[in-house]
Design a protein around this motif. Structure first.
Motif, mmCIF file in Angstrom:
data_model
loop_
_atom_site.group_PDB
_atom_site.id
_atom_site.type_symbol
_atom_site.label_atom_id
_atom_site.label_comp_id
_atom_site.label_asym_id
_atom_site.label_seq_id
_atom_site.Cartn_x
_atom_site.Cartn_y
_atom_site.Cartn_z
ATOM 1 N N LYS A 43 -110.369 3.109 66.257
ATOM 2 C CA LYS A 43 -111.433 4.124 66.116
ATOM 3 C C LYS A 43 -112.814 3.499 66.265
ATOM 4 C CE LYS A 43 -109.376 8.104 64.892
ATOM 5 N NZ LYS A 43 -109.466 9.321 65.706
ATOM 6 N N MET A 44 -112.948 2.232 65.847
ATOM 7 C CA MET A 44 -114.235 1.551 65.972
ATOM 8 C C MET A 44 -114.443 1.005 67.380
ATOM 9 S SD MET A 44 -114.510 -0.564 62.362
ATOM 10 C CE MET A 44 -116.207 -1.120 62.639
ATOM 11 N N ALA C 189 -117.045 8.063 61.724
ATOM 12 C CA ALA C 189 -118.428 8.343 62.107
ATOM 13 C C ALA C 189 -119.324 7.236 61.593
ATOM 14 C CB ALA C 189 -118.871 9.684 61.536
ATOM 15 N N SER C 190 -120.357 6.899 62.345
ATOM 16 C CA SER C 190 -121.267 5.801 61.992
ATOM 17 C C SER C 190 -122.673 6.184 62.435
ATOM 18 C CB SER C 190 -120.777 4.525 62.675
ATOM 19 O OG SER C 190 -120.836 4.663 64.082
ATOM 20 N N PRO C 191 -123.672 5.346 62.107
ATOM 21 C CA PRO C 191 -125.044 5.744 62.448
ATOM 22 C C PRO C 191 -125.201 6.105 63.925
ATOM 23 C CG PRO C 191 -125.103 3.828 61.012
ATOM 24 C CD PRO C 191 -123.652 4.069 61.353
ATOM 25 N N SER C 198 -127.447 9.059 60.165
ATOM 26 C CA SER C 198 -127.515 8.635 58.770
ATOM 27 C C SER C 198 -126.979 7.210 58.661
ATOM 28 C CB SER C 198 -126.709 9.577 57.873
ATOM 29 O OG SER C 198 -125.322 9.317 57.981
ATOM 30 N N ASN C 199 -127.338 6.556 57.576
ATOM 31 C CA ASN C 199 -126.927 5.164 57.367
ATOM 32 C C ASN C 199 -125.601 5.126 56.615
ATOM 33 O OD1 ASN C 199 -126.877 2.396 57.200
ATOM 34 N ND2 ASN C 199 -128.956 2.192 56.430
ATOM 35 N N GLU C 200 -124.597 5.747 57.207
ATOM 36 C CA GLU C 200 -123.288 5.873 56.581
ATOM 37 C C GLU C 200 -122.184 5.537 57.573
ATOM 38 O OE1 GLU C 200 -123.914 9.643 53.596
ATOM 39 O OE2 GLU C 200 -123.882 10.099 55.726
ATOM 40 N N VAL C 201 -121.097 4.980 57.069
ATOM 41 C CA VAL C 201 -119.846 5.037 57.806
ATOM 42 C C VAL C 201 -118.943 5.980 57.037
ATOM 43 C CG1 VAL C 201 -117.711 3.767 58.300
ATOM 44 C CG2 VAL C 201 -119.883 2.953 59.183
#
Lengths: 242, 242, 242
Positions: A43-44, C189-191, C198-201
């Motif tokens: 996924k990454m 999901a990532s930035p 957002s600054n989240e994974v």
């Protein structure tokens, strides 16, 4: 200066987790994963050759982290896999960041993260801020793969990064920089393109090392004057290095 | 109200830079460049006919700045080159902005920036905020080129802008506005489209000047009630003008 | 913990507006519109079959609101029309949200908003934060249409949501989760993709209910340790529910 100053790193606490490497200025954390789970790996979209990853993430700052990561890939057997810029709320008008190093061995990934964490106190040196905004200057005599990945600048050549926020300041700093010395303008980013909607204008320059450094310093002088005209003193986050 | 109130402009300090024009409410700065460097000119995709640019940038506010810029292009021999909306962290749920005026002569660019800076204390008049969010209303009997550029609204006609944050409030304000008077809905923007992911719903309306003004005022009343239900008094940033 | 803690809801004030339903934690507001104006209906691209809409909007939080909306659609005769995630400045490194329910009758829309507002004190239970960031865990034994709409997870199966900020923490939490139990990774999901910068994974997992819950709890333990290593205690926003 408080609202725009990156948080200094407190002493890293013991977590009991082997994945934890350390913390640094700017609410930065460094981590490693020795064997990324296959489903997550996919996924990454990681390159299959990397079993291990190093992770460098921050609430405040992207430029300092990219520059620090650039030193880390020079010093270790790793590659830069991804660089993502969050529109964070801690960095005022700027970005936070997520940088992932790929490595075949976790010891390499760990070493890259350690180098990057250590470099950050230097690379935050020419970040200046006050309540109205911030400016950021970065310079290296020899760009490596993190800079190339993030900004498309040529590897092995001198590189300069010039950032001004609010974006209006960055426009003027950019003009001052490219007029000061014979440098090549590699890129231009603004709220509407090339940033994650941050309130910054950012340029990337390359060329002869003396010229790049001179252009960066001229932009710094202009940017500091403007920030100070808006909201008084705009001190360095750590100690200027350029 | 503190977290959502735009910063008032302090007295502009002397910078010794000919490019510095002034500052204004909302961490706004105004600058000019007499002869934009050719390499920067190209990267910024400026029309070749403009040697000079005026720069209006802010941490807090986009609507007030677009309205102020609209008055500035009416009053001067300049054009609006770009309007970019940053997802800034100073404006709470809203935007910061970067507006660039193009001019053949720097004196025209300077005059445009001066007019816009002066207009801002008026155009912030119907921005109301408290800790829970903000609403913004703008109205002009005759839209000009900044409004046309930013919102696609017809030049020469009455124009109204209605903004509510959090976005939920903006949905209801929008419904109230278009039901109040016979206006044309020119556009609708929300976190997922038309904004830079800001937490706002924004509509743009046009039509007969009396109807537009009436719709804007009805939306204001509804929005203020909702903001006040969330977090108490929501005062104007300066002095209401509509 | 102050900068990252969502605002608790104060007692909803009387607004005198029939559209007002209530407020909740996270600067959340709930509203209804009985008959959406046709011009607005069209611009919002609502399905013609819904005359009425329920509106749930917040400055802080998207996961808790989606989970609460999921319970609301289970309990009422409504559908989820849109879910939009703002890059807000109240939620620190995270999102705000705007969720719209469609209904044929306004009483159904109102009921959905009421259910969602009530659920929020529960769904904020596994949001943990401190000055350095936040983590969020969500779990349900049976996902419904809001979860399906927002995350593409299958309806009727167990669902888990794992969020870490800064994003670096989320990467590690994700790896821990998928290694802990036999779950299917539905999304990442990532930035740079899948978030509003957002600054989240964020990962979404599905599978056997016991496995999903176990994976979520393991991610929670890892994430809390990391947050605490960065900035000390990271308490729950309300009361943990998983």
């Amino acid at each position: 200066a408080a609202p725009e100053a990156p948080a200094a790193a407190s002493a890293p606490k013991f977590t009991g987790m082997t994945e934890f490497v350390g913390t640094a200025i700017g609410d930065t954390i460094g981590l490693v994963i020795a064997n990324v789970d296959p489903s997550l790996h996919e996924k990454m979209k990681l390159d299959p050759k990397f079993r291990s990853i190093g992770i460098l993430g921050a609430r405040t700052g992207a430029g300092p982290h990219i520059m620090a990561a650039d030193e880390a890939v020079k010093a270790t057997n790793t590659e830069i896999v991804t660089i993502e810029l969050a529109r964070d709320t801690k960095g005022g008008a700027g970005h936070g960041s997520l940088i992932i190093f790929g490595a075949e061995e976790v010891s390499d990934a760990r070493r890259a993260v350690e180098v990057a964490l250590k470099e950050l106190s230097r690379t935050f040196g020419d970040v200046y801020g006050n309540d109205a905004g911030h400016i950021e200057l970065q310079y290296t005599a020899r760009a490596s793969y993190a800079i190339n990945k993030a900004f498309g600048a040529p590897v092995g050549k001198a590189f300069g990064l010039i950032v001004g926020a609010p974006a209006a300041i960055g426009v003027l700093m950019s003009d001052v920089a490219v007029k000061t010395a014979n440098v090549e303008l590699v890129g231009y980013a603004s709220p509407g393109g090339g940033t994650s909607y941050s309130n910054e204008v950012i340029i990337m320059i390359t060329g002869d090392s003396g010229a790049v450094r001179q252009a960066v310093l001229a932009a710094k002088d202009a940017g500091k004057k403007l920030l100070e005209a808006m909201a008084g003193p705009a001190p360095s986050s750590t100690t200027p290095y350029i």
